[in-house]
Design a protein around this motif. Structure first.
Motif, PDB file in Angstrom:
ATOM      1  N   TYR A  90      -8.838  30.560  10.546  1.00  0.00           N
ATOM      2  CA  TYR A  90      -7.978  31.075  11.619  1.00  0.00           C
ATOM      3  C   TYR A  90      -7.853  32.595  11.518  1.00  0.00           C
ATOM      4  O   TYR A  90      -7.970  33.308  12.518  1.00  0.00           O
ATOM      5  CB  TYR A  90      -6.605  30.418  11.514  1.00  0.00           C
ATOM      6  N   ALA A  91      -7.643  33.083  10.296  1.00  0.00           N
ATOM      7  CA  ALA A  91      -7.445  34.519  10.088  1.00  0.00           C
ATOM      8  C   ALA A  91      -8.688  35.317  10.432  1.00  0.00           C
ATOM      9  O   ALA A  91      -8.609  36.355  11.115  1.00  0.00           O
ATOM     10  CB  ALA A  91      -7.036  34.773   8.639  1.00  0.00           C
ATOM     11  N   ILE A  92      -9.844  34.865   9.973  1.00  0.00           N
ATOM     12  CA  ILE A  92     -11.087  35.590  10.249  1.00  0.00           C
ATOM     13  C   ILE A  92     -11.376  35.622  11.744  1.00  0.00           C
ATOM     14  O   ILE A  92     -11.730  36.677  12.302  1.00  0.00           O
ATOM     15  CB  ILE A  92     -12.268  34.961   9.483  1.00  0.00           C
ATOM     16  N   ASN A  93     -11.214  34.495  12.390  1.00  0.00           N
ATOM     17  CA  ASN A  93     -11.473  34.439  13.842  1.00  0.00           C
ATOM     18  C   ASN A  93     -10.576  35.407  14.602  1.00  0.00           C
ATOM     19  O   ASN A  93     -11.034  36.110  15.521  1.00  0.00           O
ATOM     20  CB  ASN A  93     -11.280  33.016  14.363  1.00  0.00           C
ATOM     21  N   LYS A  94      -9.302  35.446  14.249  1.00  0.00           N
ATOM     22  CA  LYS A  94      -8.364  36.334  14.939  1.00  0.00           C
ATOM     23  C   LYS A  94      -8.652  37.803  14.611  1.00  0.00           C
ATOM     24  O   LYS A  94      -8.587  38.670  15.491  1.00  0.00           O
ATOM     25  CB  LYS A  94      -6.932  35.984  14.545  1.00  0.00           C
ATOM     26  N   ALA A  95      -8.975  38.087  13.351  1.00  0.00           N
ATOM     27  CA  ALA A  95      -9.258  39.472  12.953  1.00  0.00           C
ATOM     28  C   ALA A  95     -10.475  40.018  13.690  1.00  0.00           C
ATOM     29  O   ALA A  95     -10.479  41.168  14.130  1.00  0.00           O
ATOM     30  CB  ALA A  95      -9.475  39.552  11.440  1.00  0.00           C
ATOM     31  N   LEU A  96     -11.504  39.206  13.835  1.00  0.00           N
ATOM     32  CA  LEU A  96     -12.722  39.652  14.525  1.00  0.00           C
ATOM     33  C   LEU A  96     -12.514  39.831  16.024  1.00  0.00           C
ATOM     34  O   LEU A  96     -13.341  40.431  16.708  1.00  0.00           O
ATOM     35  CB  LEU A  96     -13.865  38.665  14.253  1.00  0.00           C
ATOM     36  N   ARG A 129     -11.428  32.864  -1.466  1.00  0.00           N
ATOM     37  CA  ARG A 129     -12.644  32.050  -1.630  1.00  0.00           C
ATOM     38  C   ARG A 129     -13.035  31.402  -0.308  1.00  0.00           C
ATOM     39  O   ARG A 129     -14.217  31.414   0.079  1.00  0.00           O
ATOM     40  CB  ARG A 129     -12.384  30.959  -2.674  1.00  0.00           C
ATOM     41  N   ASP A 130     -12.059  30.867   0.420  1.00  0.00           N
ATOM     42  CA  ASP A 130     -12.381  30.171   1.659  1.00  0.00           C
ATOM     43  C   ASP A 130     -12.740  31.129   2.788  1.00  0.00           C
ATOM     44  O   ASP A 130     -13.519  30.784   3.675  1.00  0.00           O
ATOM     45  CB  ASP A 130     -11.224  29.250   2.045  1.00  0.00           C
ATOM     46  N   MET A 131     -12.199  32.336   2.755  1.00  0.00           N
ATOM     47  CA  MET A 131     -12.654  33.360   3.701  1.00  0.00           C
ATOM     48  C   MET A 131     -14.112  33.708   3.430  1.00  0.00           C
ATOM     49  O   MET A 131     -14.910  33.866   4.363  1.00  0.00           O
ATOM     50  CB  MET A 131     -11.788  34.614   3.592  1.00  0.00           C
ATOM     51  N   ALA A 132     -14.453  33.851   2.154  1.00  0.00           N
ATOM     52  CA  ALA A 132     -15.840  34.159   1.786  1.00  0.00           C
ATOM     53  C   ALA A 132     -16.774  33.059   2.271  1.00  0.00           C
ATOM     54  O   ALA A 132     -17.855  33.340   2.822  1.00  0.00           O
ATOM     55  CB  ALA A 132     -15.960  34.346   0.282  1.00  0.00           C
ATOM     56  N   ARG A 133     -16.393  31.824   2.068  1.00  0.00           N
ATOM     57  CA  ARG A 133     -17.206  30.697   2.532  1.00  0.00           C
ATOM     58  C   ARG A 133     -17.427  30.765   4.039  1.00  0.00           C
ATOM     59  O   ARG A 133     -18.550  30.608   4.532  1.00  0.00           O
ATOM     60  CB  ARG A 133     -16.513  29.366   2.193  1.00  0.00           C
ATOM     61  N   TYR A 134     -16.353  30.999   4.764  1.00  0.00           N
ATOM     62  CA  TYR A 134     -16.456  31.016   6.226  1.00  0.00           C
ATOM     63  C   TYR A 134     -17.276  32.209   6.713  1.00  0.00           C
ATOM     64  O   TYR A 134     -18.119  32.075   7.616  1.00  0.00           O
ATOM     65  CB  TYR A 134     -15.063  31.031   6.852  1.00  0.00           C
ATOM     66  N   LEU A 135     -17.056  33.368   6.111  1.00  0.00           N
ATOM     67  CA  LEU A 135     -17.823  34.556   6.501  1.00  0.00           C
ATOM     68  C   LEU A 135     -19.315  34.357   6.242  1.00  0.00           C
ATOM     69  O   LEU A 135     -20.153  34.778   7.041  1.00  0.00           O
ATOM     70  CB  LEU A 135     -17.315  35.782   5.743  1.00  0.00           C
ATOM     71  N   SER A 153      -3.518  24.199   4.544  1.00  0.00           N
ATOM     72  CA  SER A 153      -4.712  24.273   3.699  1.00  0.00           C
ATOM     73  C   SER A 153      -5.274  25.691   3.761  1.00  0.00           C
ATOM     74  O   SER A 153      -5.234  26.357   4.803  1.00  0.00           O
ATOM     75  CB  SER A 153      -5.771  23.279   4.166  1.00  0.00           C
ATOM     76  N   SER A 154      -5.794  26.153   2.628  1.00  0.00           N
ATOM     77  CA  SER A 154      -6.353  27.505   2.597  1.00  0.00           C
ATOM     78  C   SER A 154      -7.579  27.623   3.494  1.00  0.00           C
ATOM     79  O   SER A 154      -7.840  28.685   4.064  1.00  0.00           O
ATOM     80  CB  SER A 154      -6.693  27.909   1.162  1.00  0.00           C
ATOM     81  N   GLU A 155      -8.335  26.536   3.633  1.00  0.00           N
ATOM     82  CA  GLU A 155      -9.514  26.550   4.503  1.00  0.00           C
ATOM     83  C   GLU A 155      -9.119  26.817   5.954  1.00  0.00           C
ATOM     84  O   GLU A 155      -9.745  27.631   6.643  1.00  0.00           O
ATOM     85  CB  GLU A 155     -10.271  25.223   4.426  1.00  0.00           C
ATOM     86  N   LYS A 156      -8.064  26.148   6.401  1.00  0.00           N
ATOM     87  CA  LYS A 156      -7.608  26.310   7.789  1.00  0.00           C
ATOM     88  C   LYS A 156      -7.078  27.721   8.024  1.00  0.00           C
ATOM     89  O   LYS A 156      -7.384  28.349   9.041  1.00  0.00           O
ATOM     90  CB  LYS A 156      -6.521  25.283   8.099  1.00  0.00           C
ATOM     91  N   VAL A 157      -6.293  28.222   7.077  1.00  0.00           N
ATOM     92  CA  VAL A 157      -5.732  29.570   7.203  1.00  0.00           C
ATOM     93  C   VAL A 157      -6.846  30.617   7.192  1.00  0.00           C
ATOM     94  O   VAL A 157      -6.836  31.563   7.986  1.00  0.00           O
ATOM     95  CB  VAL A 157      -4.728  29.848   6.068  1.00  0.00           C
ATOM     96  N   ALA A 158      -7.819  30.439   6.305  1.00  0.00           N
ATOM     97  CA  ALA A 158      -8.922  31.399   6.191  1.00  0.00           C
ATOM     98  C   ALA A 158      -9.724  31.491   7.486  1.00  0.00           C
ATOM     99  O   ALA A 158      -9.995  32.597   7.978  1.00  0.00           O
ATOM    100  CB  ALA A 158      -9.832  30.994   5.036  1.00  0.00           C
TER     101      ALA A 158
END
Length: 258
Positions: A210-216, A14-20, A203-208
């Motif tokens: 961080y993960a998206i930024n690194k993946a991109l 959910r938090d990855m979706a929000r950030y994306l 927090s899931s928000e922080k992990v989400a």
């Protein structure tokens, strides 16, 4: 830009979706809980500032035919990012844990990731662009007594993704694959697995984010948090026998176990 996120109804998905969405992506949200996804869609669209779209698809990805059906339903959309996040854990001695739940775990954590990675990756390689983010766990890097099925499932995701990464590099492909390996995260995972983490949860928000930024940026292994990076370091240095003993005592602390 289009991103497909599985397990998008709660937690990291959910938090990855929000950030994306905040980055300008249109979204394909996939999970079993349609109500939560529709609530997320409504919440995101209230702050819509562009022509972004959100598609909600209710699917139980523990059924392999649903994974193939999901691909067929979305193959006309050129995905820029696939996030394989759907998954869950279970706790207990291997001889005592529920076999049906473990089979569902294997189908969700392994089979669904395998199928979706293969099908969408084939298209991405043809187009020579795209990102895949497979959500594993720091647990996949070490033995996991008392959570053996979960640890083993995440080890599969890590090994599969690393092998694919090498194949993509050999082809000089522009497609990137990443593996998120978090430690404890404050999500509904604990309730499903029936455990209580003693270590601090991120927090899931922080992990989400961080993960998206690194993946991109094309990062292969993504480990959020200094403590988790330390666990990764020790898993490389210590013998398996010691890791197994440590893991057993850590797992026992998660639940009063009889």
């Amino acid at each position: 830009m289009w991103a497909l996120v599985t397990g998008a109804s709660s937690g990291i998905g959910r938090d990855m979706a929000r950030y994306l969405y905040s980055l300008g992506y249109s979204l394909i949200l996939v999970a079993r809980d349609e109500k939560n996804m529709l609530n997320l869609k409504q919440d995101l669209e209230e702050n819509k500032v562009s022509k972004q779209e959100i598609i909600v698809i209710k699917k139980d990805l523990s059924k392999k035919e649903n994974c193939i059906e999901l691909y067929k339903e979305t193959q006309d959309i050129s995905l820029d990012l696939l996030v394989n996040n759907a998954g869950f854990g279970t706790f207990g001695e291997f001889i005592k844990t529920d076999l049906n739940k473990e089979i569902d775990l294997i189908e969700t954590n392994i089979t669904a990731v395998h199928i979706l990675t293969k099908l969408y990756l084939q298209d991405m390689v043809k187009n020579n662009k795209g990102y895949i983010l497979n959500v594993a766990s720091i647990a996949g890097m070490e033995p996991g007594p008392l959570m053996s099925s979960y640890y083993a499932s995440k080890a599969y995701v890590i090994r599969l993704s690393r092998a694919i990464n090498k194949e993509l590099k050999k082809k000089k492909s522009n497609v990137k694959i990443s593996i998120l390996c978090p430690g404890p995260v404050n999500t509904n995972f604990n309730n499903v697995a029936n455990v209580v983490f003693k270590a601090p949860s991120m927090s899931s928000e922080k992990v989400a984010k961080y993960a998206i930024n690194k993946a991109l940026k094309g990062k292969l292994i993504i480990i959020p948090g200094i403590l988790n990076k330390s666990v990764r370091l020790f898993s490389k240095i210590l013998p398996d026998a010691i890791l197994e003993e440590c893991a057993y005592h850590i797992q026992r602390r998660k639940k009063s176990y009889t």
